[in-house]
Design an enzyme around this catalytic site. Sequence first.
Site, PDB file in Angstrom:
ATOM      1  N   CYS A  20      52.184   4.588 -17.084  1.00  0.00           N
ATOM      2  CA  CYS A  20      52.388   3.173 -17.428  1.00  0.00           C
ATOM      3  C   CYS A  20      52.092   2.887 -18.896  1.00  0.00           C
ATOM      4  O   CYS A  20      52.613   1.929 -19.454  1.00  0.00           O
ATOM      5  CB  CYS A  20      51.538   2.279 -16.529  1.00  0.00           C
ATOM      6  SG  CYS A  20      49.765   2.616 -16.621  1.00  0.00           S
ATOM      7  N   GLU A  71      48.155  -4.607 -12.685  1.00  0.00           N
ATOM      8  CA  GLU A  71      48.367  -3.667 -13.796  1.00  0.00           C
ATOM      9  C   GLU A  71      49.810  -3.228 -13.689  1.00  0.00           C
ATOM     10  O   GLU A  71      50.179  -2.522 -12.755  1.00  0.00           O
ATOM     11  CB  GLU A  71      47.389  -2.502 -13.680  1.00  0.00           C
ATOM     12  CG  GLU A  71      47.335  -1.637 -14.926  1.00  0.00           C
ATOM     13  CD  GLU A  71      48.466  -0.622 -14.985  1.00  0.00           C
ATOM     14  OE1 GLU A  71      49.470  -0.914 -15.686  1.00  0.00           O
ATOM     15  OE2 GLU A  71      48.372   0.411 -14.331  1.00  0.00           O
TER      16      GLU A  71
END
Length: 490
Positions: free
Chosen positions: A255, A221
Site C-alpha cells: 500500500c 488504511e
Amino acid sequence: MSADNKFASTSLEEIDQIHASLRQGFKSGKLKSIAYRKVQILQLGYLLQDNVRRFKDAFAVDLGRPALESAFLELDSTIGDCKVAYDRVEKWAKTEKAPFNLNFFAFGPVVRNEPKGVVPNISPFNYPVWTAIGPIIGAIAAGNCVVLKPSELSANVSGLIAELVPKYMDPDAMRVVMGGIAETTKLLELPWDHILYTGGGRVARIISAAAAKTLSPITLELGGKSPVVIDPKCDLTTAARRILWGKAVNAGQTCIAPDYVLVPRDFEEKFVDALKAAHAEFYPKGALNSSDISTIISAGHFSRIKGLLDKTEGEIVFGGETDESRKFIAPTVVKGVKETDSLMSEELFGPILPVMPVENVDAAIEYINKKDHPLSLYVFSQDAAFKSKVFDNTQSGSAIANDVIIHGGADGLPFGGTGPSGSGYHHGKYSFDEFTHLRASLDSPSWIDKILGSRYPPYTSKKENFLTKNLGVRLPARPSPSQLNVHAKS
C-alpha cells in the site's frame, strides 16, 4: 512448494457465538491485568517465532514470496513489535495527570487509559501477518478482546493463523473468523467497540456505511497512488536502487509502494538509465529467471494489472514480460507517461513503475495536489529546501525522504493516511492509542464549594461577578491592525 493449511470458512452462526464469547471474555475483567496482557502479547510473539518456517512456506505459496522478503518485511518486524509492546505496556496504560490548571488542580483531574472492548481487524492479502497481527498487538496491550478476519485470498497464511491462534492465545481474548464477503458482512452487522479495516476505498465505503448503522468507530488504511518526486541533484544511484526495490518487492503489492515517479523532463533519461543499472544489478539473469520476485495474488489481480500495462501509451524501458500461468509480472518501468495514461488511472498495486516527466518541482507539486492525498509521498533529494518545499506544500499520510516502504516498521512513527488514503493510525503506541478510550476522571472535594458555591441557585449578579472574577479567562492583548493585515496577506 506446498502448504497444508486449510481455509475453512466460519459459519455465520459461529460468528454470533464468537461475538458473544468475546463480550463475556471482556466482561470477565481478566484483561484489566497488565500481567495478563503481557502474557498474551508474548504468546503472539512466540506464535510467529515458533512457526517462522511454516509462515515462510505459506507466503511462498500464496504470493510466491522469497523467504528474505517475508522475514524482513513482516515476520521479524512483527515479532519486534511484540517485544516493544511487552516492554512498554505498563507505561502506555498508566493513568495520566491532566496539565496543571489553577482552577482545577484541586480536583485531581486525570485521564484513565481504558480498553474500548471487543474489536475486529479486517486485514488484506498483501501483508497478511503484519496487517492482521501487527495492529492488534496494541489492541491487546490496551486490554481489548480481538477478532481477526484475515483475507481469503492469502488462503495459506490465513489458514495458518487460524490454526495457530487457538493453540497460543486465550480464546477469551482472541478469535479468528475465516471467510469472504458473506462472513465479513455478518461481522459488520454486529456492534463493535472499534473496527480496523485495511484495503481499498471501494470496500471501505461499504464497511464505513455498515459501521455507521451500529455506531461502531472505525479506522481505515486505504493506500492510494504514492508519488515519488525526484531532485536532479539527488544521490541518483541510491535513489534508483531504493525506488526499484520498493516497486518490485512483494510484486508491488504494497500500500505504500512508490506508485509513480515525477521527474524533471530534462532529467528523465538519466533517471531511467539509473533504473536500468539497478535492474541489471538485482536480476543479472533477467527477471524471468530470477527466484527473487514475488507473484501476483490472484488471476483477477493479474488480469487487471496486465490490462493497464497493455493500454499504456508510454514506452516500456525494461520488463513487460508476463506469465499468466504463474501470475507473474516482471518489474517494469514505463517512461514518457502522461497524466491521461492508463497507468495513472488507479493505484497499480503491481510491479509497474510509470515515470512521468514534468517541467519542474512546482509542476510536480501541482499534479500531486490535484489528486487524492496519498498514503505516502516520497522525495529523493540532498537539498533540505527542496524536501521542505515538497512536504510543506502537499498533504499525505507520511512524508519520506530518500527511502521507501521501510518507514512502516519504524519504531515510534504512526502508520496511517489522510482523506481518501485513510483515517486513524496504528503501529506500536499508536495502535494502543487507537484502541484506547481516554476516560476523563476527577474527584471533587467538599471544601471546593467554599470557592465554587456561587454556581448554585438562586443566581445573583454578585455570584456571577464572583465567578467571572475568579474563574474568568484573561486573554492576551488584542492583535494590532498591522498584525491583522500581515495575517490576511499571508
